[in-house]
Design a protein around this motif. Structure first.
Motif, PDB file in Angstrom:
ATOM      1  N   THR B 352      87.040  88.367 110.988  1.00  0.00           N
ATOM      2  CA  THR B 352      87.249  88.208 109.622  1.00  0.00           C
ATOM      3  C   THR B 352      86.939  89.415 108.918  1.00  0.00           C
ATOM      4  O   THR B 352      87.845  89.828 107.909  1.00  0.00           O
ATOM      5  CB  THR B 352      86.973  86.721 108.994  1.00  0.00           C
ATOM      6  OG1 THR B 352      87.258  85.736 109.958  1.00  0.00           O
ATOM      7  CG2 THR B 352      87.595  86.509 107.760  1.00  0.00           C
ATOM      8  N   ASN B 363      91.843  89.672  98.554  1.00  0.00           N
ATOM      9  CA  ASN B 363      91.207  88.467  99.053  1.00  0.00           C
ATOM     10  C   ASN B 363      90.015  88.319  98.200  1.00  0.00           C
ATOM     11  O   ASN B 363      88.785  87.375  98.565  1.00  0.00           O
ATOM     12  CB  ASN B 363      90.597  88.587 100.490  1.00  0.00           C
ATOM     13  CG  ASN B 363      91.740  88.582 101.584  1.00  0.00           C
ATOM     14  OD1 ASN B 363      92.560  87.672 101.383  1.00  0.00           O
ATOM     15  ND2 ASN B 363      91.749  89.472 102.199  1.00  0.00           N
ATOM     16  N   THR B 365      88.688  86.536  93.965  1.00  0.00           N
ATOM     17  CA  THR B 365      89.015  86.211  92.939  1.00  0.00           C
ATOM     18  C   THR B 365      88.900  87.120  91.803  1.00  0.00           C
ATOM     19  O   THR B 365      88.216  88.245  91.856  1.00  0.00           O
ATOM     20  CB  THR B 365      88.264  84.570  92.630  1.00  0.00           C
ATOM     21  OG1 THR B 365      86.788  85.306  92.203  1.00  0.00           O
ATOM     22  CG2 THR B 365      88.221  83.925  93.483  1.00  0.00           C
ATOM     23  N   ARG B 371      87.557  85.245  98.843  1.00  0.00           N
ATOM     24  CA  ARG B 371      88.048  84.091  99.051  1.00  0.00           C
ATOM     25  C   ARG B 371      87.937  84.006 100.823  1.00  0.00           C
ATOM     26  O   ARG B 371      88.808  84.446 101.585  1.00  0.00           O
ATOM     27  CB  ARG B 371      89.519  84.071  98.703  1.00  0.00           C
ATOM     28  CG  ARG B 371      89.795  84.187  97.222  1.00  0.00           C
ATOM     29  CD  ARG B 371      91.126  83.883  96.968  1.00  0.00           C
ATOM     30  NE  ARG B 371      91.213  83.267  95.483  1.00  0.00           N
ATOM     31  CZ  ARG B 371      92.368  83.472  94.731  1.00  0.00           C
ATOM     32  NH1 ARG B 371      93.020  84.636  95.107  1.00  0.00           N
ATOM     33  NH2 ARG B 371      92.153  83.154  93.602  1.00  0.00           N
ATOM     34  N   GLY B 373      88.117  81.393 102.698  1.00  0.00           N
ATOM     35  CA  GLY B 373      89.178  80.537 103.556  1.00  0.00           C
ATOM     36  C   GLY B 373      90.314  81.368 103.553  1.00  0.00           C
ATOM     37  O   GLY B 373      90.842  81.410 104.643  1.00  0.00           O
ATOM     38  N   ARG B 374      90.890  82.137 102.519  1.00  0.00           N
ATOM     39  CA  ARG B 374      92.123  82.852 102.816  1.00  0.00           C
ATOM     40  C   ARG B 374      91.748  83.968 103.804  1.00  0.00           C
ATOM     41  O   ARG B 374      92.911  84.233 104.514  1.00  0.00           O
ATOM     42  CB  ARG B 374      92.586  83.489 101.298  1.00  0.00           C
ATOM     43  CG  ARG B 374      93.589  83.953 101.468  1.00  0.00           C
ATOM     44  CD  ARG B 374      94.091  84.951 100.156  1.00  0.00           C
ATOM     45  NE  ARG B 374      94.328  84.112  99.119  1.00  0.00           N
ATOM     46  CZ  ARG B 374      95.106  84.466  98.026  1.00  0.00           C
ATOM     47  NH1 ARG B 374      95.206  86.104  97.827  1.00  0.00           N
ATOM     48  NH2 ARG B 374      95.192  83.839  96.904  1.00  0.00           N
ATOM     49  N   ARG B 377      92.057  82.488 107.059  1.00  0.00           N
ATOM     50  CA  ARG B 377      93.544  82.361 107.575  1.00  0.00           C
ATOM     51  C   ARG B 377      94.391  83.430 107.812  1.00  0.00           C
ATOM     52  O   ARG B 377      95.062  83.460 109.013  1.00  0.00           O
ATOM     53  CB  ARG B 377      94.288  81.589 106.442  1.00  0.00           C
ATOM     54  CG  ARG B 377      94.000  79.928 106.457  1.00  0.00           C
ATOM     55  CD  ARG B 377      94.842  79.176 105.471  1.00  0.00           C
ATOM     56  NE  ARG B 377      94.778  79.899 104.142  1.00  0.00           N
ATOM     57  CZ  ARG B 377      93.857  79.439 103.268  1.00  0.00           C
ATOM     58  NH1 ARG B 377      92.961  78.582 103.572  1.00  0.00           N
ATOM     59  NH2 ARG B 377      94.144  79.647 101.822  1.00  0.00           N
ATOM     60  N   VAL B 378      94.052  84.572 106.896  1.00  0.00           N
ATOM     61  CA  VAL B 378      94.768  85.847 107.415  1.00  0.00           C
ATOM     62  C   VAL B 378      94.265  86.241 108.652  1.00  0.00           C
ATOM     63  O   VAL B 378      95.012  86.568 109.736  1.00  0.00           O
ATOM     64  CB  VAL B 378      94.363  86.759 106.342  1.00  0.00           C
ATOM     65  CG1 VAL B 378      94.817  88.162 106.933  1.00  0.00           C
ATOM     66  CG2 VAL B 378      95.199  86.727 105.049  1.00  0.00           C
TER      67      VAL B 378
END
Ligand SMILES: Nc1ncnc2c1ncn2[C@@H]1O[C@H](COP(=O)(O)OP(=O)(O)OP(=O)(O)O)[C@@H](O)[C@H]1O
Ligand SMILES: [Mg+2]
Lengths: 352, 504
Positions: B352, B363, B365, B371, B373-374, B377-378
């Motif tokens: 990741t 990714n 804020t 982020r 979690g994002r 997921r990516v």
């Protein structure tokens, strides 16, 4: 410098090859600069040394006198001996922070053997050197066998040695007044006008230079610093060599301890902290890379001379000690920067 | 005569991965055995066990009817096993000679005999037909030359009975490959047994006698090279049919008139001379040439990684001064370096981390918090779409197989969503199945209106994917071809053009 090293060491602690190599092998480059690089950095350091001498000579007539030069050399001796030993460690990509206090511990051991136990001179001298070798061996064990990052391993050793020196000496200086001939080890002059301590430094440097350039131990020092994993995969017992290299550096520490004690005619258990940083600074000014794989003894000697010429000159110009420290710090910074510049030029301007 | 090498029931497990599961194979004297399998199939792991770097969890290694225990690299050398590792393992600060004979330096007691060392190295290099100086620093050599040093090193052991080559040609050019093959044949004729790992099918036909296939750490089978077709080998490797692997012709599309990137008169101090070309929206521009022709240097100069001494770079009609890769990314130009281990990956970090590296701004804020979690997921979506073989997105990339590391680099740049993507040897060390997926991805990118530069030494893929092909030689552009007029021969002619002139 110290804090920066922490990060690198932690990063280095794994089995990966040292960082910074990326700079070395980017694309199609000729070997033109390969041999030159080292020499260039040394010449740069040497030029700086000469420039400093000229500047101080112009600034003060007291600088370029025989007695002042001799005192510069004498004050280079201890730091120089430490620096020569630790050059090996730094070329492997390691670092030794225990140099200073370990040196003090060696002085104290020599003091105990000679002044307190009244043993013959050679026993005391060899005892001090053996103590240094033992400290180096333990450092090497912690780094090579236990796999501790050199920064952490030698930081702990720095404290252990400091504590031991205080305990063994009872927190009091040990004087060698009743040991005839001891102070001659540093202050005698086998060659007129050249204190023996200086002679010892240059002899040691000569031996170390030969070891580094001409022997298998030296080759392994560069190989490990250049790419430890690759060295290991070549079927070489890198642990054993690392152990040997740290032990060798320890021997130099022991010699420095004996010379310092002889020069002061006493073992001062409170002394020692700070010597390691000066020695490391000398090594870096001399062009040895903290990332490993690159460096030379000649450079280290020049580096040590630059440091003591600088300090001596500033003192002659009556500049406060506090400011002297600031200047030395800045010189280290400039040395590392110059090294970077040179590297970038050699690669035709690769990377950042 | 007894069998040279027999491997029986070798198993090896890493945390979360069963890398090898009861693998067998046999190797005779004087044969070349190809070892193939997808990325992560366990080929390198098996070879590392043979060369004493890993110890197996189970199984036996039998050399000439003697069961042996390969306890370390040294023991392997003594048993006559030498290996060329997939990832290069050289000491950049040492010379060619010092690298080749590391640990075996000629010496008298502790004293090194460097003259003798250099003499022997010169002899060896001459025998191998490799034009390198023994006293050159390895760090200053090109990747291809470094690979030749690795090869010379493996061949320098006099008593080598078993020679393992783990993707030796992934970094060298065609002519050097032919030199290597000549060497392999002469070693084979001397009775050396050779294990040859490669993802290039055409090489296997040239050099291998038999082929052994691994899939997911398991032994699938062994065939005589003469009795098997490429498609059969591929089917064994992937366990399914890969359709249209070789007859997928590209649809030729003339690049649309709007130029995205225009380079004029680009020169650098060391190599490049007057490099000019245009890149259009939706175009795949192939860059062909020999190793050291200046393709990577061109890319690096464009993104500002190396300074240029002359020339201009115009992006979307605006002439830009690109002072570094960060600026290049801001203008939507991404570069995927050829040497993933040195320039492409943070080896100590997880998948990741690496995928998110080039797209951190998307990714985080507004306050700068990541982020997590994002990003995960990516990463997961790329693990799926690129079929990256990894236990999870939290796995250290260091432990991935070579080809899967390469896919992580690609994922990283796909995640960044640049307008211009420069792929430098994107399929180096990648298996056939994954190659197809990467081709598809690159085509998709172009179809979506992105502009792609693809630097590759594999002519078939350049020919197949490119809309136009720029050929370079010795730092100059020697020609620009359209693929319907180009073939391997015409490209090679342009790629060697100056070299011949100089030699004549
Ligand atoms: N040191 C390690 N720690 C954990 N997992 C590992 C390690 N080395 C390899 N693996 C895993 O073992 C599997 C086999 O890897 P290996 O490198 O042998 O594949 P390979 O067949 O050589 O692939 P490639 O063609 O990509 O080189 C992979 O899933 C890999 O992630
Ligand atoms: Mg592999």
């Amino acid at each position: 410098m110290t804090t920066q090293r922490t990060d690198e060491d932690l990063a280095d602690a794994g089995t990966q090859s040292p960082p910074g190599e990326s700079v070395a092998a980017a694309g199609a480059r000729t070997g033109r600069f390969a041999g030159l690089g080292q020499g260039l950095q040394q010449m740069l350091a040497f030029g700086t040394l000469i420039a400093l001498v000229i500047i101080f000579f112009i600034a003060s007539p007291n600088f370029l006198t025989i007695s002042n030069l001799s005192s510069i050399l004498l004050s280079t001796a201890v730091i120089g001996i430490l620096a020569v030993g630790t050059t090996f460690v730094i070329i492997t990509g390691g670092i030794d922070l225990s140099l200073g206090t370990a040196m003090t511990l060696c002085s104290v051991v020599t003091g105990l053997l000679l002044a307190n136990a009244g043993l013959p001179l050679p026993v005391g001298v060899l005892g001090g050197i053996a103590m240094g070798a033992l400290v180096g061996l333990i450092n090497g064990f912690n780094v090579a066998i236990l796999g501790l990052p050199p920064f952490i391993a030698t930081l702990s050793m720095m404290l252990v040695a400091q504590g031991l020196a205080l305990v063994l000496s009872g927190v009091r200086p040990i004087y060698f007044n009743d040991v005839p001939g001891f102070s001659r080890i540093a202050l005698g002059e086998i060659i007129p006008k050249v204190p023996n301590a200086v002679l010892i430094l240059f002899l040691l440097a000569l031996v170390a230079g030969i070891i580094l350039r001409k022997t298998i131990l030296g080759r392994m020092t560069y190989a490990i610093g250049s790419n430890e994993e690759a060295t290991r995969l070549s079927g070489i017992n890198t642990r054993r060599w690392t152990l040997a290299i740290y032990t060798l550096a320890g021997v130099a520490t022991g010699v420095a301890g004996v010379v310092l004690a002889a020069r002061l005619n006493s073992a001062q258990p409170q002394l020692g902290v700070g010597y390691e940083l000066q020695a490391i600074a000398a090594v870096i000014i001399g062009g040895t890379s903290l990332l490993g794989g690159r460096g030379s003894i000649l450079g280290t000697i020049i580096g040590a001379l630059i440091m003591s010429v600088l300090i001596n000159g500033l003192r002659i110009l009556a500049i406060q000690t506090e400011w002297q420290t600031v200047v030395v710090g800045m010189v280290v910074l400039i040395a590392v920067f110059a090294d970077n510049l040179r590297k970038r030029r050699a690669e035709g301007g690769a990377h950042k | 005569m007894s069998q040279l090498l027999r491997v029986e029931g070798i198993s090896k497990e890493f945390p979360g991965v069963k890398a090898l599961d009861g693998v067998n194979f046999e190797l005779d004297r004087g044969e070349v055995l190809a070892l193939v399998g997808e990325n992560g199939a366990g080929k390198s792991t098996l070879m590392k066990i043979l060369s004493g770097i890993y110890s197996p969890d189970a199984g036996r290694i039998v050399i000439e009817d003697q069961e042996v225990d390969v306890t370390g690299p040294k023991a392997a050398q003594q048993l006559g096993i030498s290996i060329i590792h997939q990832e290069m393992n050289l000491m950049p600060h040492l010379t060619v000679a010092q690298n080749i004979f590391i640990g075996r330096e000629p010496r008298t007691g502790p004293w090194l005999r460097d003259a003798e060392l250099n003499r022997r190295t010169k002899q060896l290099l001459d025998d191998l037909g490799v034009h390198l100086l023994p006293t050159q620093n390895v760090g200053n050599l090109t990747v291809a030359s470094q690979q030749m040093v690795e090869i010379a090193k493996a061949l320098s052991f006099e008593h080598t009975k078993i020679l393992i080559m783990d993707e030796p040609t992934s970094a060298i050019s065609i002519s050097e490959t032919q030199v290597l093959f000549r060497l392999i044949r002469s070693l084979r004729d001397r009775g050396v047994g050779i294990v040859y790992i490669s993802h290039r099918m055409e090489e296997l036909h040239q050099i291998a006698d038999r082929v052994t296939v691994l899939r997911d750490g398991q032994y699938v089978g062994t065939r005589r090279m003469d009795d098997v077709t490429d498609d059969e080998i591929i089917a064994m490797m992937v366990g399914r049919e890969i359709s249209a692997a070789y007859d997928d012709r590209q649809e030729v599309r003339t690049g649309s008139a709007d130029v995205v990137l225009s380079v004029r008169g680009l020169s650098t101090k060391n190599l490049l001379r007057d490099v000019s070309f245009d890149l259009h929206r939706g175009e795949i521009l192939g860059f062909a040439g020999l190793m050291g022709a200046g393709r990577t240097e061109t890319a690096r100069a464009i993104i500002g990684a190396d300074p240029m001494s002359a020339g201009t770079v115009t992006v979307e009609g605006r002439e830009l001064h690109i002072s570094g890769p960060n600026v290049a990314v801001k203008h939507g130009i991404g570069y995927l370096p050829e040497d993933r281990k040195r320039h492409g990956l943070m080896l100590e970090q997880d998948v990741t981390f690496n995928v998110a590296m080039a797209s951190l701004s998307a990714n985080k804020t507004p306050l700068g918090f990541l982020r997590e979690g994002r990003a995960r997921r990516v990463a997961d979506s790329f693990i799926k779409s690129l079929r990256i073989k990894t236990p999870s997105n939290r796995t250290n990339v260091k432990t991935l197989s070579g080809g899967n590391q390469q896919k992580v680099v690609i994922a990283k740049w796909l995640a960044r969503n640049c307008d211009v993507l420069i792929f430098d040897e994107p399929t180096r060390g990648i298996d056939v199945g994954a190659k197809e997926e990467i081709y598809k991805l690159i085509k998709q990118l172009a179809d979506d209106g992105k502009a792609v530069i693809m630097i590759s030494s594999e002519l078939p893929e350049v020919l197949r994917l490119s809309h136009r092909i720029v050929v370079m030689s010795q730092g100059r552009v020697t020609g620009t071809l359209s693929p319907d007029k180009a073939d391997q021969e015409s490209i090679m002619k342009l790629a060697t053009q100056n070299i011949e002139e100089v030699a004549a």
